[in-house]
Design a protein around this motif. Structure first.
Motif, PDB file in Angstrom:
ATOM      1  N   HIS A  65       0.824  -1.208   0.000  1.00  0.00           N
ATOM      2  CA  HIS A  65       0.000   0.000   0.000  1.00  0.00           C
ATOM      3  C   HIS A  65       0.862   1.264   0.000  1.00  0.00           C
ATOM      4  O   HIS A  65       0.462   2.279  -0.598  1.00  0.00           O
ATOM      5  CB  HIS A  65      -0.931  -0.001   1.199  1.00  0.00           C
ATOM      6  N   LEU A  66       2.016   1.230   0.625  1.00  0.00           N
ATOM      7  CA  LEU A  66       2.907   2.388   0.610  1.00  0.00           C
ATOM      8  C   LEU A  66       3.368   2.690  -0.817  1.00  0.00           C
ATOM      9  O   LEU A  66       3.368   3.857  -1.247  1.00  0.00           O
ATOM     10  CB  LEU A  66       4.111   2.136   1.515  1.00  0.00           C
ATOM     11  N   LEU A  67       3.743   1.658  -1.550  1.00  0.00           N
ATOM     12  CA  LEU A  67       4.163   1.866  -2.934  1.00  0.00           C
ATOM     13  C   LEU A  67       3.025   2.442  -3.766  1.00  0.00           C
ATOM     14  O   LEU A  67       3.242   3.338  -4.602  1.00  0.00           O
ATOM     15  CB  LEU A  67       4.642   0.534  -3.526  1.00  0.00           C
ATOM     16  N   GLN A  68       1.804   1.942  -3.536  1.00  0.00           N
ATOM     17  CA  GLN A  68       0.645   2.447  -4.274  1.00  0.00           C
ATOM     18  C   GLN A  68       0.350   3.899  -3.905  1.00  0.00           C
ATOM     19  O   GLN A  68       0.040   4.734  -4.774  1.00  0.00           O
ATOM     20  CB  GLN A  68      -0.586   1.576  -3.971  1.00  0.00           C
ATOM     21  N   LEU A  69       0.461   4.227  -2.612  1.00  0.00           N
ATOM     22  CA  LEU A  69       0.202   5.581  -2.150  1.00  0.00           C
ATOM     23  C   LEU A  69       1.202   6.559  -2.750  1.00  0.00           C
ATOM     24  O   LEU A  69       0.831   7.658  -3.219  1.00  0.00           O
ATOM     25  CB  LEU A  69       0.272   5.622  -0.622  1.00  0.00           C
ATOM     26  N   GLN A  70       2.461   6.189  -2.765  1.00  0.00           N
ATOM     27  CA  GLN A  70       3.486   7.058  -3.323  1.00  0.00           C
ATOM     28  C   GLN A  70       3.267   7.254  -4.825  1.00  0.00           C
ATOM     29  O   GLN A  70       3.464   8.360  -5.357  1.00  0.00           O
ATOM     30  CB  GLN A  70       4.875   6.464  -3.046  1.00  0.00           C
ATOM     31  N   LYS A  71       2.842   6.204  -5.493  1.00  0.00           N
ATOM     32  CA  LYS A  71       2.564   6.304  -6.932  1.00  0.00           C
ATOM     33  C   LYS A  71       1.378   7.225  -7.188  1.00  0.00           C
ATOM     34  O   LYS A  71       1.426   8.093  -8.082  1.00  0.00           O
ATOM     35  CB  LYS A  71       2.282   4.912  -7.493  1.00  0.00           C
ATOM     36  N   ASP A  72       0.322   7.079  -6.380  1.00  0.00           N
ATOM     37  CA  ASP A  72      -0.876   7.913  -6.549  1.00  0.00           C
ATOM     38  C   ASP A  72      -0.573   9.386  -6.299  1.00  0.00           C
ATOM     39  O   ASP A  72      -1.190  10.272  -6.910  1.00  0.00           O
ATOM     40  CB  ASP A  72      -1.980   7.448  -5.604  1.00  0.00           C
ATOM     41  N   PHE A  94      -1.138   1.833   8.447  1.00  0.00           N
ATOM     42  CA  PHE A  94       0.304   1.694   8.690  1.00  0.00           C
ATOM     43  C   PHE A  94       1.089   2.351   7.555  1.00  0.00           C
ATOM     44  O   PHE A  94       2.038   3.104   7.787  1.00  0.00           O
ATOM     45  CB  PHE A  94       0.667   0.212   8.807  1.00  0.00           C
ATOM     46  N   ALA A  95       0.681   2.075   6.323  1.00  0.00           N
ATOM     47  CA  ALA A  95       1.362   2.656   5.157  1.00  0.00           C
ATOM     48  C   ALA A  95       1.266   4.175   5.166  1.00  0.00           C
ATOM     49  O   ALA A  95       2.247   4.877   4.848  1.00  0.00           O
ATOM     50  CB  ALA A  95       0.756   2.090   3.871  1.00  0.00           C
ATOM     51  N   ALA A  96       0.114   4.708   5.546  1.00  0.00           N
ATOM     52  CA  ALA A  96      -0.063   6.162   5.580  1.00  0.00           C
ATOM     53  C   ALA A  96       0.862   6.795   6.612  1.00  0.00           C
ATOM     54  O   ALA A  96       1.417   7.879   6.376  1.00  0.00           O
ATOM     55  CB  ALA A  96      -1.523   6.500   5.895  1.00  0.00           C
TER      56      ALA A  96
END
Length: 368
Positions: free
Chosen positions: A197-204, A313-315
């Motif tokens: 989810h962290l990778l997805q958040l950074q990409k978004d 957690f990712a946020a």
């Protein structure tokens, strides 16, 4: 006149194990206070020969106090209870049996350990716990005399040399670190999903980040669980980005702590959780879920998350990198947290506890 002798016993020991490190640290404190002190065990790996002596060679007639370290059930109860010297327990917590697969040896010995904890309470003149959680379990088990004293945090060991692990060769970019056995209660699967989810958040968010990886260090306690983690990494398409690194040497661990970007923990049950302090010492910001004894050990020294949601957690991990000043504040708080575990403070508390038991080394001609 000779000094008093305070020896230690653990049914098994292992190089790099948290309980074993606690035994070695306690011995160093006892010797520095003027006591004679050795460590005994029935299971001694080659790496600890000379450091730990065979239990069959222990002589209770020459021992003024035997510190017995309890962290799992074992089959050496008859030997322990047969020792006629005064005995005190040092309790390191037992992972609840429900975390382990049914009919497994781990579950059986965890259950046995809890039974022994209750059944043996009249065998010890006092019981030490290395965390408030552990002390509460001692009280619940009926121990009338208990005290919390974290005889685990050896600052001298944290200062040792570093060696880059071979698996880090030719690797670039950032990596996030987690240290702990591959076992159900450690919940590494939540960290793997949080990394996704962290990778997805950074990409978004359009963040420009270097290559990132998650390094999970620790031996395998549960083979079935470890296989499940491997499958989960595959299912999320994170092959090559999440590494189950296995056990590392102390110099390799110190290198990883000092070069990681963040330290992550999602464990559901910890009697103490020493890696949190190792991360504090390495100026590595900590992100962890507020479960079990983790809030007590970490204090103000990291970001504590109430939710078990890996998205949350990712946020939090992303916020640590994007909120101005938060990373530096978190690192500074971690260094302040370490002050509670200074070696000289623990040494003084240990002597005060021994004084209460009538075991002051100065009473036998050795000044502390």
């Amino acid at each position: 006149m000779t000094s008093l002798r305070i020896d230690q016993f653990a049914a098994t020991v292992a190089a790099g194990d948290g309980v074993t490190n606690g035994l070695l640290f306690t011995r160093s404190l006892l010797r520095s206070l003027g006591y004679q002190s050795d460590i005994y065990s029935f299971s001694i790996p080659a790496a600890l020969k000379g450091e730990v002596l065979k239990a069959r060679g222990f002589q209770d007639s020459t021992c003024d106090l035997l510190l017995y370290h309890h962290s799992m059930g074992h089959d050496h109860g008859p030997w322990l209870l047969d020792q006629q010297c005064r005995k005190a327990m040092v309790y390191h917590n037992i992972t609840p049996p429900a975390f382990f697969p049914k009919d497994s040896d781990l579950r059986r010995y965890a259950q046995l350990g809890l039974e022994q904890l209750r059944d043996w309470r009249d065998q010890f003149i006092h019981a030490l716990a290395d965390s408030p959680l552990n002390q509460s379990e001692l009280v619940e088990a009926g121990y009338p005399h208990t005290q919390t004293l974290p005889l685990l945090v050896d600052s001298l060991r944290l200062e040792g040399p570093t060696t880059m692990p071979g698996f880090m060769a030719r690797q670039t970019g950032h990596f996030y670190l987690a240290v702990g056995r591959l076992a159900e209660n450690k919940r590494q699967f939540l960290l793997i999903e949080a990394f996704y989810h962290l990778l997805q958040l950074q990409k978004d968010q359009g963040q420009q980040t270097p290559q990132q990886r998650l390094i999970l260090v620790g031996g395998t306690t549960s083979e079935h669980y470890a296989q499940g983690l491997e499958q989960y990494i595959f299912d999320l398409g994170l092959q090559g980005q999440v590494l189950l690194a296995g056990k590392c040497s102390e110099p390799e661990l110190r290198w990883l702590y000092r070069h990681a970007r963040q330290y992550w923990c999602a464990s559901a049950h910890e009697g103490f959780c020493m890696p949190l302090l190792e991360a504090n010492h390495a100026s590595l910001p900590v992100v962890t879920q507020a479960r079990s004894n983790i809030p007590d050990t970490l204090g103000e020294g990291g970001l504590l998350i109430d939710s078990d949601d890996p998205v949350v957690f990712a946020a939090a991990c992303n916020l640590l990198e994007t909120e101005p000043g938060l990373r530096d504040k978190t690192i500074a708080a971690g260094l302040r947290n370490l002050q509670r575990y200074e070696r000289e403070n623990l040494k003084q508390q240990l002597q005060q506890w021994l004084d209460q038991l009538g075991l002051s080394s100065s009473s036998d001609g050795v000044k502390t």
